[in-house]
Motif scaffolding. Sequence first.
Motif, PDB file in Angstrom:
ATOM      1  N   GLN A 269       0.668  -1.027   0.167  1.00 50.98           N
ATOM      2  CA  GLN A 269      -0.029   0.267   0.098  1.00 50.98           C
ATOM      3  C   GLN A 269       0.843   1.298  -0.098  1.00 50.98           C
ATOM      4  N   LYS A 271       3.895   1.532  -0.952  1.00 50.29           N
ATOM      5  CA  LYS A 271       4.777   1.803  -2.151  1.00 50.29           C
ATOM      6  C   LYS A 271       3.919   2.232  -3.068  1.00 50.29           C
ATOM      7  N   HIS A 272       2.575   1.627  -3.135  1.00 49.84           N
ATOM      8  CA  HIS A 272       1.894   2.354  -4.293  1.00 49.84           C
ATOM      9  C   HIS A 272       1.460   3.750  -4.141  1.00 49.84           C
ATOM     10  N   THR A 273       1.103   4.125  -2.966  1.00 48.89           N
ATOM     11  CA  THR A 273       0.943   5.731  -2.720  1.00 48.89           C
ATOM     12  C   THR A 273       2.115   6.401  -3.060  1.00 48.89           C
ATOM     13  N   THR A 275       4.493   5.973  -5.052  1.00 52.38           N
ATOM     14  CA  THR A 275       4.719   5.717  -6.202  1.00 52.38           C
ATOM     15  C   THR A 275       3.716   6.797  -7.156  1.00 52.38           C
ATOM     16  N   THR A 276       2.719   6.733  -7.000  1.00 52.79           N
ATOM     17  CA  THR A 276       1.505   7.562  -7.369  1.00 52.79           C
ATOM     18  C   THR A 276       1.926   8.929  -7.303  1.00 52.79           C
ATOM     19  N   ILE A 277       2.197   9.428  -5.947  1.00 53.08           N
ATOM     20  CA  ILE A 277       2.473  10.847  -5.747  1.00 53.08           C
ATOM     21  C   ILE A 277       3.554  11.318  -6.420  1.00 53.08           C
ATOM     22  N   LEU A 279       4.708  10.405  -9.264  1.00 50.67           N
ATOM     23  CA  LEU A 279       4.416  10.338 -10.805  1.00 50.67           C
ATOM     24  C   LEU A 279       3.580  11.575 -10.959  1.00 50.67           C
ATOM     25  N   GLU A 280       2.715  11.787 -10.075  1.00 51.39           N
ATOM     26  CA  GLU A 280       1.716  13.016 -10.173  1.00 51.39           C
ATOM     27  C   GLU A 280       2.735  14.377 -10.263  1.00 51.39           C
ATOM     28  N   HIS A 281       4.050  14.176  -9.565  1.00 48.70           N
ATOM     29  CA  HIS A 281       4.818  15.481  -9.467  1.00 48.70           C
ATOM     30  C   HIS A 281       5.925  15.254 -10.297  1.00 48.70           C
ATOM     31  N   GLN A 282       5.704  14.573 -11.395  1.00 48.67           N
ATOM     32  CA  GLN A 282       6.893  14.152 -12.521  1.00 48.67           C
ATOM     33  C   GLN A 282       8.157  13.749 -11.769  1.00 48.67           C
TER      34      GLN A 282
END
Length: 383
Positions: A269, A271-273, A275-277, A279-282
């Motif tokens: 959980q 790791k997913h959180t 990674t998602t954040i 990617l959102e911030h490039q």
Amino acid sequence: MNLVGSHSDLLTTLRQDLHQYPEVSGQEEATAKKIALFLSNYPPDALISNLGGHGIIAIYNGEKDGKQILFRCELDALPIAEINNFKYRSKNEAVSHKCGHDGHMAILCGLAMQLHEKRPETGSVALLFQPAEEDGSGAAKVFNDSKFTLQPDYAFALHNLPGYTLHDVVIKNDTFSCAVNSMIIKLKGKTAHAGEPHMGINPTLAVAAIITAFNESIHTDVTSSNYGLITPIYTNIGSKAYGVSAGEGQIHFTVRSNSNAQMKKLEAQLKHTATTIALEHQLEITISWTESFQANENNHEAANYIRQAAASNQFTIQEKESPFSWGEDFGLFTQQFPGAMFGLGSGVNTPALHNPDYDFPDEIISTGVTIFHSISKQILNAH
């Protein structure tokens, strides 16, 4: 053999000598030599050295084949400066036995004395002096060492417990101490002039978002199936260059759960959180884990042997309702073999573990030896 008089004094002397010369995880060479020298006066039937580093296993065999029991203690100390002033205070600067591993070693040496004087009727007892418990690496290093060929029927360990009455035995079925893992998140963006931050990719907002999201995932009820304690340990963003908008950052957390299964879910959980954040911030992200401790999941039958040993020697038993939040890498052994860890009260009004003024109480050495020896007799001398 009753541990009174000269035997008790000998173990106290050993414990205080070990206390004076502590060594941190992976550097326990002198400590291991002291243990080997002590054991040479009570020679086992087999001795394995340099196990997983500086570990030692001493094996005492009975007259007939039978079950094998593993008892384990730890060799290492902590990078903590001692503030006590007694005569046996640590002589090694900024290193001290603040988790009581000096006392655990003395207990196993006392058990060696008893096994040498009277071997078990059947089977064998293996005494493991394990390196590098404090950083979570020692159990795995021992277990993965080709010299470790044991397949014990049961494995046992204890831990001294400040805050509990001297000599009390603290036990619990299932999870005794929590699973702990430490997470390192590194974020890479792009530096820019501090006057033109929009020309770069600064990780600061992502760091804040990850900390906030992780904080929202915390469940502090240790009795709950979704218990998870996520603690920020360290952060770093950019450098002290005031003309530069940061291009890199990192955050470290410790993660705790009350079962190995829940830890796996929590790791995925988080790791997913993260990674998602990222990617959102490039941002580029790398995630690694360190100082991993398996939960100590006590086998019910093994825990009952501890209860019987305590009761037969008139020690007070305290049944723990919830797991301890700290990690202990004996959990790897309870994953591999039926086993259990228990707590041994080291005094109510005493400093806590890892406090700079903590000291293991010598009067509970004989208590630990008595319980371990009673466990071995229950299992190996049963007809």
